[in-house]
Design an enzyme around this catalytic site. Structure first.
Site, PDB file in Angstrom:
ATOM      1  NE  ARG A 246      -4.273  -1.352   0.070  1.00 57.84           N
ATOM      2  CZ  ARG A 246      -4.455  -2.350  -0.808  1.00 57.84           C
ATOM      3  NH1 ARG A 246      -3.545  -2.594  -1.733  1.00 57.84           N
ATOM      4  NH2 ARG A 246      -5.553  -3.079  -0.784  1.00 57.84           N
ATOM      5  CD  GLU A 275      -3.082   3.638  -5.029  1.00 53.61           C
ATOM      6  OE1 GLU A 275      -4.184   3.155  -5.349  1.00 53.61           O
ATOM      7  OE2 GLU A 275      -2.139   2.961  -4.628  1.00 53.61           O
ATOM      8  CG  HIS A 293      -3.578  -0.253  -6.775  1.00 53.77           C
ATOM      9  ND1 HIS A 293      -3.928   0.373  -5.610  1.00 53.77           N
ATOM     10  CD2 HIS A 293      -3.595  -1.591  -6.484  1.00 53.77           C
ATOM     11  CE1 HIS A 293      -4.145  -0.520  -4.659  1.00 53.77           C
ATOM     12  NE2 HIS A 293      -3.950  -1.723  -5.172  1.00 53.77           N
TER      13      HIS A 293
HETATM   14  P1  NAD Z   1      -1.033 -11.371   4.613  1.00 56.75           P
HETATM   15  O1  NAD Z   1      -1.869 -10.946   5.760  1.00 56.75           O
HETATM   16  O2  NAD Z   1      -1.002 -12.812   4.231  1.00 56.75           O
HETATM   17  O3  NAD Z   1       0.476 -10.892   4.835  1.00 56.75           O
HETATM   18  C1  NAD Z   1       0.839  -9.683   5.406  1.00 56.75           C
HETATM   19  C2  NAD Z   1       2.022  -9.939   6.335  1.00 56.75           C
HETATM   20  O4  NAD Z   1       2.502  -8.686   6.797  1.00 56.75           O
HETATM   21  C3  NAD Z   1       1.616 -10.757   7.566  1.00 56.75           C
HETATM   22  O5  NAD Z   1       2.412 -11.918   7.673  1.00 56.75           O
HETATM   23  C4  NAD Z   1       1.864  -9.809   8.721  1.00 56.75           C
HETATM   24  O6  NAD Z   1       2.334 -10.460   9.888  1.00 56.75           O
HETATM   25  C5  NAD Z   1       2.913  -8.875   8.129  1.00 56.75           C
HETATM   26  N1  NAD Z   1       3.037  -7.612   8.850  1.00 56.75           N
HETATM   27  C6  NAD Z   1       2.117  -6.952   9.587  1.00 56.75           C
HETATM   28  N2  NAD Z   1       2.661  -5.861  10.138  1.00 56.75           N
HETATM   29  C7  NAD Z   1       3.963  -5.834   9.741  1.00 56.75           C
HETATM   30  C8  NAD Z   1       5.041  -4.951   9.997  1.00 56.75           C
HETATM   31  N3  NAD Z   1       4.914  -3.912  10.823  1.00 56.75           N
HETATM   32  N4  NAD Z   1       6.225  -5.204   9.404  1.00 56.75           N
HETATM   33  C9  NAD Z   1       6.385  -6.285   8.609  1.00 56.75           C
HETATM   34  N5  NAD Z   1       5.399  -7.174   8.353  1.00 56.75           N
HETATM   35  C10 NAD Z   1       4.217  -6.944   8.913  1.00 56.75           C
HETATM   36  O7  NAD Z   1      -1.507 -10.499   3.384  1.00 56.75           O
HETATM   37  P2  NAD Z   1      -1.227 -10.739   1.829  1.00 56.75           P
HETATM   38  O8  NAD Z   1      -2.365 -11.459   1.233  1.00 56.75           O
HETATM   39  O9  NAD Z   1       0.155 -11.267   1.636  1.00 56.75           O
HETATM   40  O10 NAD Z   1      -1.315  -9.207   1.314  1.00 56.75           O
HETATM   41  C11 NAD Z   1      -0.384  -8.252   1.776  1.00 56.75           C
HETATM   42  C12 NAD Z   1      -0.799  -6.862   1.375  1.00 56.75           C
HETATM   43  O11 NAD Z   1      -0.583  -6.690  -0.020  1.00 56.75           O
HETATM   44  C13 NAD Z   1      -2.299  -6.550   1.569  1.00 56.75           C
HETATM   45  O12 NAD Z   1      -2.567  -6.110   2.869  1.00 56.75           O
HETATM   46  C14 NAD Z   1      -2.558  -5.475   0.543  1.00 56.75           C
HETATM   47  O13 NAD Z   1      -2.441  -4.204   1.130  1.00 56.75           O
HETATM   48  C15 NAD Z   1      -1.440  -5.655  -0.480  1.00 56.75           C
HETATM   49  N6  NAD Z   1      -1.946  -6.043  -1.809  1.00 56.75           N
HETATM   50  C16 NAD Z   1      -1.783  -5.208  -2.859  1.00 56.75           C
HETATM   51  C17 NAD Z   1      -2.234  -5.553  -4.107  1.00 56.75           C
HETATM   52  C18 NAD Z   1      -2.027  -4.648  -5.287  1.00 56.75           C
HETATM   53  O14 NAD Z   1      -2.890  -4.583  -6.151  1.00 56.75           O
HETATM   54  N7  NAD Z   1      -0.914  -3.971  -5.391  1.00 56.75           N
HETATM   55  C19 NAD Z   1      -2.901  -6.772  -4.313  1.00 56.75           C
HETATM   56  C20 NAD Z   1      -3.065  -7.614  -3.218  1.00 56.75           C
HETATM   57  C21 NAD Z   1      -2.588  -7.240  -1.968  1.00 56.75           C
END
Ligand code: NAD
Length: 342
Positions: A246, A275, A293
């Protein structure tokens, strides 16, 4: 009583079909090209529905939720749910769901493609080629950075911040490139330590040691500007930063300064702080690759996301625990129980 579901964006057909098979009235609200409604329009409709299915980038703020405290659910179309005021929803006994899993592989693909494109200057070289600037021998050479071991046979180091579904799947992509992999995730230290071929590092050390840093944590109060001036200064001048998580996880102003001063070699971004606005100066830089995005944007994945969101919405409408609940504590709240009885 007819139940109503509001979908204020152009949902893929697969999700629509799931909704059509229910007895609920489905209200689609968007412009002819899929434009999302203005805030006022959205508020007007939210008042009259039971469940809302927003897009992952649509702000469902306290103000939106307060217009209908009787909502029985918010089914986000996206895995990240920082667009929703979950605290307010929970306080009001409103379950919130997301779409985990179905977009993991596609988003990891995009993160990897962005890493490769940034390292090897692919968009810059493409523009150069199609604009007729390539004149054969003696022309500009796009000198990129190695992702694999390269001529000197030095394996590169990949640093993953956020070792969740997408972060771990990006690690799988790196295997063919013989990389050393480091990861930082304050909640998954033990899992990282047990994962073959991945070493745990504190954030500081990960930034210092990595050739590529890829962000995969959610946006929370704790991760807002997780990477700012201080963190960028720890990175190698030859390193590349990739952000498909994000926008606000990364301080864009600090990034622009770091890129201008050559403190890091490049950045590949799919997400931005405000955005669709880009931070002034970002588009003038030669060492960035910028995407609008599109992390989960393939037809197949977007269809599956819409199916997951639709199924979550229907479960909430029926008062059944939805598969992808993000605030499960809501089911014990008197406010939620009251809603089921009304
Ligand atoms: P997920 O919940 O499986 O993984 C997120 C990880 O981040 C978790 O393991 C969590 O423990 C960790 N985390 C939390 N706080 C943290 C910190 N302070 N420092 C380091 N790590 C930390 O989620 P996911 O399915 O892997 O998705 C991750 C993120 O990717 C989503 O939250 C979303 O914002 C983003 N995303 C973006 C797009 C895009 O279009 N660009 C698409 C999908 C997801």
């Amino acid at each position: 009583m007819v139940n109503r579901i509001l979908v204020p964006w152009a949902m893929p057909q697969a999700g629509k079909e799931v909704l059509q098979n229910s007895k609920a009235e489905i209200i689609y609200l968007h412009g002819p090209r899929g434009e999302v409604p203005e805030f006022k329009e959205l508020i007007k409709e939210v008042r009259h529905v039971d469940v809302l299915i927003p897009r992952g980038t649509q702000s469902i703020s306290k103000q939106v939720i307060m217009t209908n405290t009787d909502l029985r659910g918010i089914a986000n179309y996206g895995v990240g749910y920082d667009n929703i005021d979950v605290i307010t929803a929970t306080r009001l006994g409103i379950p919130v769901t997301n779409t985990p899993g179905v977009l993991t592989e596609t988003t990891a693909d995009l993160a990897w493609a962005l890493l490769m494109a940034t390292a090897r200057l692919i968009p810059q070289a493409h523009i150069y080629t199609i604009s007729g600037q390539w004149k054969g021998p003696g022309s500009k050479v796009f000198m990129g950075l190695d992702i694999g071991p390269g001529g000197s046979n030095r394996p590169k180091t990949l640093g993953i911040i956020g070792f969740g579904r997408i972060g771990r799947t990006v690690v799988e992509r790196s295997r063919g490139f013989k990389m050393k992999v480091l990861a930082y995730d304050p909640f998954l230290k033990k899992m990282i330590e047990k994962t073959r071929g991945v070493q745990y590092r504190q954030l500081k050390n990960l930034l210092k040691e990595s050739d590529f840093v890829s962000l995969h944590c959610p946006l929370t109060k704790k991760t807002f500007h997780l990477i700012g001036e201080k963190e960028l200064n720890l990175m190698k001048p030859t390193s590349i930063l990739i952000n498909t998580s994000r926008g606000p996880v990364l301080d864009e102003k600090a990034l622009v300064i770091a890129l201008k001063k050559g403190r890091i070699a490049g950045a590949g971004l799919d997400v931005y702080e405000k955005e669709p606005r880009l931070y002034p100066g970002l588009t003038k830089l030669k060492n960035v690759v910028l995407l609008p995005h599109i992390g989960s944007a393939t037809r197949d994945t977007r269809e599956q996301m819409s199916v997951v969101a639709a199924k979550n919405a229907l479960a909430m409408l029926k008062g059944v625990k939805p598969p992808d609940i993000v605030n499960p504590q809501v089911f014990n709240s008197p406010k939620y129980k009251q809603k089921l009885m009304s």
